[in-house]
Design an enzyme around this catalytic site. Structure first.
Site, PDB file in Angstrom:
ATOM      1  N   CYS A   1      -4.821  -0.987  -0.388  1.00 28.82           N
ATOM      2  CA  CYS A   1      -4.775   0.210  -1.234  1.00 28.82           C
ATOM      3  C   CYS A   1      -3.835   0.010  -2.416  1.00 28.82           C
ATOM      4  O   CYS A   1      -4.032   0.605  -3.485  1.00 28.82           O
ATOM      5  CB  CYS A   1      -4.356   1.420  -0.409  1.00 28.82           C
ATOM      6  SG  CYS A   1      -2.801   1.193   0.492  1.00 28.82           S
TER       7      CYS A   1
ATOM      8  N   HIS B   1       0.620   4.640   2.433  1.00 28.20           N
ATOM      9  CA  HIS B   1      -0.693   4.525   1.789  1.00 28.20           C
ATOM     10  C   HIS B   1      -0.538   4.893   0.318  1.00 28.20           C
ATOM     11  O   HIS B   1       0.229   5.790  -0.040  1.00 28.20           O
ATOM     12  CB  HIS B   1      -1.699   5.450   2.477  1.00 28.20           C
ATOM     13  CG  HIS B   1      -3.074   5.379   1.883  1.00 28.20           C
ATOM     14  ND1 HIS B   1      -3.833   4.230   1.900  1.00 28.20           N
ATOM     15  CD2 HIS B   1      -3.822   6.329   1.239  1.00 28.20           C
ATOM     16  CE1 HIS B   1      -4.992   4.467   1.310  1.00 28.20           C
ATOM     17  NE2 HIS B   1      -5.002   5.723   0.895  1.00 28.20           N
TER      18      HIS B   1
END
Length: 711
Positions: free
Chosen positions: A372, A665
């Protein structure tokens, strides 16, 4: 007198056959002899016909007298004649067994014809009684048609109950088609017993229950619930489609395309030999390479289909469909929705579908495993107008010996893929592979820092774009005109002032980003309060109000006293003196990237600073220029190199980090057009509001100069 037989030979052979054993004779004797031969032949024919008619009535069968032997001679054109050994006439005698299914046909006896010599006219034969007509032969028995294998499902009753074997040749007689075996099956009820793999499958436990569930839920789906389940579940586990003749494995839970051979690969890998066609319910054997028929399986499919049709036409709705799906066909009174309610399923819904947020250049990226951090940086880079124009116009000229290892070439392909108009998420596996090759510290599927990845990819792009600078770097190592330096490189000026002689030492360093300390970090809070160094810092630390990006820039450009422990040697007074240091911007880049330092190490402890930092949509960098500082020193005069609106920036990308240092994340906000923001979470892209943007935490902030923007 011997019986005369005539055998026709090819014309011009020079050989003629003469009955009897004598040599030549006079014409008168030949004529007389021919007449007697005709009478003898007629009598022999009549006697033979009468005798055969009597033999057909005899029970038991009697033997027939053997035909008389005859000596045959041949004569060549030279006049030589030779006697051939006598050959018994081959015929069906009464001693040979006769087929009990049909009566023997009477064999006609050869008629003797006179062969006259040239120049002689033979007298007409005496009148003879015509022989009685032979009985008509019985009609031939009908020959069974050979069965041709078909790929369609056999219907009960239309074909034999058992099909040909898998191998085709049961007894090894060289009949690979299995025709002889099938004839045995038709005549005597014997032959192959069907596919051996189906028989092996039927030995297992609960095969009937599992097969019923497959037919019930995925083949004969007649209710809305089963149709919805089939639409959601019946997709190929390899290509995620449902249009290529889906088959379901009978040994495990797997759906695969028959057309694309995905179910074949599964059968070969797992050694699962049987699958059912989800559209027609027929069974396919991968070992036999054909659709096979089995009486028991056909009966289960028939019962399942009749059960569902009976429930669909029933008027009772007391039993829910859930009970029907879990009953296992044990409850014979279970019913489902009536057929009259089915037209309601096709009526348009009152709620309209949401309008698609798709725009060209806005495309999701697949997460390849903790990637990510890479996806959010790629989203920001692909929305820089100048960088987009450079790559889409193919201005890069690769000079590497292996273009497949050039990161600039891969970025060009990535830009074309992002702006191709495709709505499916892109898989940036080649980009990740090249980053692993050229930046080994980022190799692997571990969690990485997005800011560290940004610096690494800019460095590799800079090194692979040296040829695009037009050779300026060869003449001046400090001057590079590649696309990366044109967009991201700024000038950071460092002024060190001696406290003794007040002389100033100035250094200008290139920079691609600006890292800013946050309120609450070790660089800003009081070191006398060690209890403040906890793992998480609240948003209200140190600053009573809400800190902003401007506050962080002011802290970054403030004069800093180095202290007695960091004395430097002054070039003017030639002694080590205390000094002050101040950082300002000498040159502003086209794209300014601000890195908010939310991760820091305190001794052996790592922590994340969650202090909320507000950031504006528009930023004026004039107060932080080196020229502004000089103008302040000259009693408030305006900066000499300052042009109105030249130093103003607009926000176009924000990267956020969610979670902790150990498990987090990255997501991003991207401005596609003016005042239109989108949230990019790997492959998921949704429309966002300005409030969502401004209330986000912020880790990397990307600003673009207003004068060079293209909406």
């Amino acid at each position: 007198m011997a019986q005369v037989r005539e055998t026709s030979l090819p014309s011009g052979s020079g050989v003629r056959w003469i009955s009897g054993g004598g040599g030549g004779a006079s014409p008168e004797e030949a004529v007389e002899k021919a007449g007697k031969m005709e009478e003898a032949a007629a009598g022999a024919t009549k006697a033979s016909s009468r005798r055969e008619a009597e033999e057909m009535k005899l029970e038991p069968l009697q033997e027939r007298e053997p035909a008389p032997e005859e000596n045959l001679t041949w004569s060549s054109s030279g006049g030589d004649e030779k006697v051939l050994p006598s050959i018994p006439l081959r015929c069906h005698s009464s001693s040979s067994p006769v087929c009990p299914r049909r009566k023997p046909r009477p064999r006609p006896q050869p008629r003797a014809r006179s062969r006259s010599q040239p120049g002689l006219s033979a007298p007409p034969p005496p009148p003879a009684r015509p022989p009685p007509p032979p009985p008509p032969p019985p009609p031939p028995a009908p020959r069974p048609r050979a069965w041709r294998g078909s790929r369609r499902r056999s219907r009960p009753g239309s074909r034999p109950q058992t099909r040909r074997s898998c191998s085709g040749d049961l007894d090894g007689s060289g009949d690979p088609g299995g025709l002889g075996d099938w004839l045995l099956e038709v005549e005597f009820g014997q032959g192959p017993t069907g596919c051996s793999h189906v028989e092996s499958f039927k030995v297992g436990k609960n095969w009937q229950k599992n097969l019923r569930l497959i037919y019930q839920r995925f083949v004969w789906s007649g209710t809305p619930e089963t149709r919805k389940r089939k639409a959601k579940s019946c997709i190929c586990h390899v290509c995620s489609t449902h249009m290529n003749r889906l088959h379901s494995c009978l040994s495990c839970v797997f759906f695969g395309c028959f057309t694309e051979k995905h179910i074949h690969k599964h059968a070969e890998t797992k050694q699962h030999h049987l699958a059912v066609d989800l559209y027609h319910g027929v069974i396919y054997c991968f070992m036999c390479k054909d659709y096979v028929y089995d009486k028991d399986i056909e009966q289960i499919a028939k019962e399942t289909k009749e059960k569902i049709l009976r429930l669909l036409t029933s008027t009772s709705t007391d039993v829910s469909h859930q009970q029907f799906m879990t009953s296992g066909f044990e409850d014979k009174q279970s019913t489902c929705e009536t057929k009259e309610q089915e037209p309601k399923l096709v009526k348009p819904k009152k709620k309209r579908r949401k309008k698609s947020v798709y725009t060209v250049g806005l495309r999701g990226l697949i997460n390849l495993g903790n990637t990510c951090f890479m996806n959010c940086i790629v989203q920001a880079l692909t929305h820089i107008p100048l960088l987009k124009d450079f790559f889409l116009s193919d201005k890069h000229k690769c000079i590497m010996t292996s273009p497949s290892l050039c990161l600039v070439c891969e970025m060009s392909s990535l830009f074309h893929a992002m702006y191709s108009g495709s709505r499916t998420p892109h898989i940036p596996y080649k980009l990740l592979h090249l980053i692993w090759i050229h930046a080994e510290h980022l190799a692997g599927y571990r969690q990485q820092d997005a800011h560290e990845f940004l610096i690494a990819i800019l460095d590799v792009l800079h090194r692979h774009s040296k040829d695009d600078s037009g050779g300026q770097e060869a003449n001046n190592p400090n001057c590079c005109n590649c696309i990366i330096d044109q967009i991201f490189t700024g000038g950071l000026q460092s002024d060190v002032t001696c406290q003794a002689c007040h002389s100033v030492s100035t250094t200008i360093d290139p920079c691609w980003d600006i890292s800013l300390d946050l309120p609450g970090s070790c660089a800003t809070f009081d070191s006398q309060n060690p209890e403040r160094a906890d793992s998480t810092v609240s948003r209200d630390d140190h600053i009573p109000g809400i800190p902003s990006l401007t506050d962080c820039l002011q802290w970054f450009t403030r004069p800093e006293h180095l202290g007695s422990s960091a004395k430097i040697k002054c070039n003017s007074c030639q002694s080590y003196q205390e000094s002050t240091k101040q950082l300002t911007m000498k040159k502003l880049p086209i794209v300014a990237c601000f890195h908010l330092k939310r991760f820091e190490h305190v001794g052996k402890q790592r922590r994340k600073i969650n202090t909320f930092i507000s950031f504006p949509l528009e930023l004026d960098m004039t107060p932080f220029l080196a020229s502004t500082k000089e103008s302040r020193m000259k009693e408030g005069q305006p900066p000499t190199d300052c042009v109105p609106n030249e130093n103003k920036y607009s926000l176009f990308a924000v990267i956020n980090h969610h979670g902790t240092l150990e498990s987090g994340h990255y997501t991003s906000f991207i401005r596609q057009q003016k005042d239109q923001w989108f949230s990019c979470d790997d492959a998921i892209i949704t429309k966002a509001t300005i409030e969502d943007l401004l209330y986000s935490e912020g880790y990397l902030l990307f600003y673009h100069k207003q004068g060079l923007e293209k909406d």
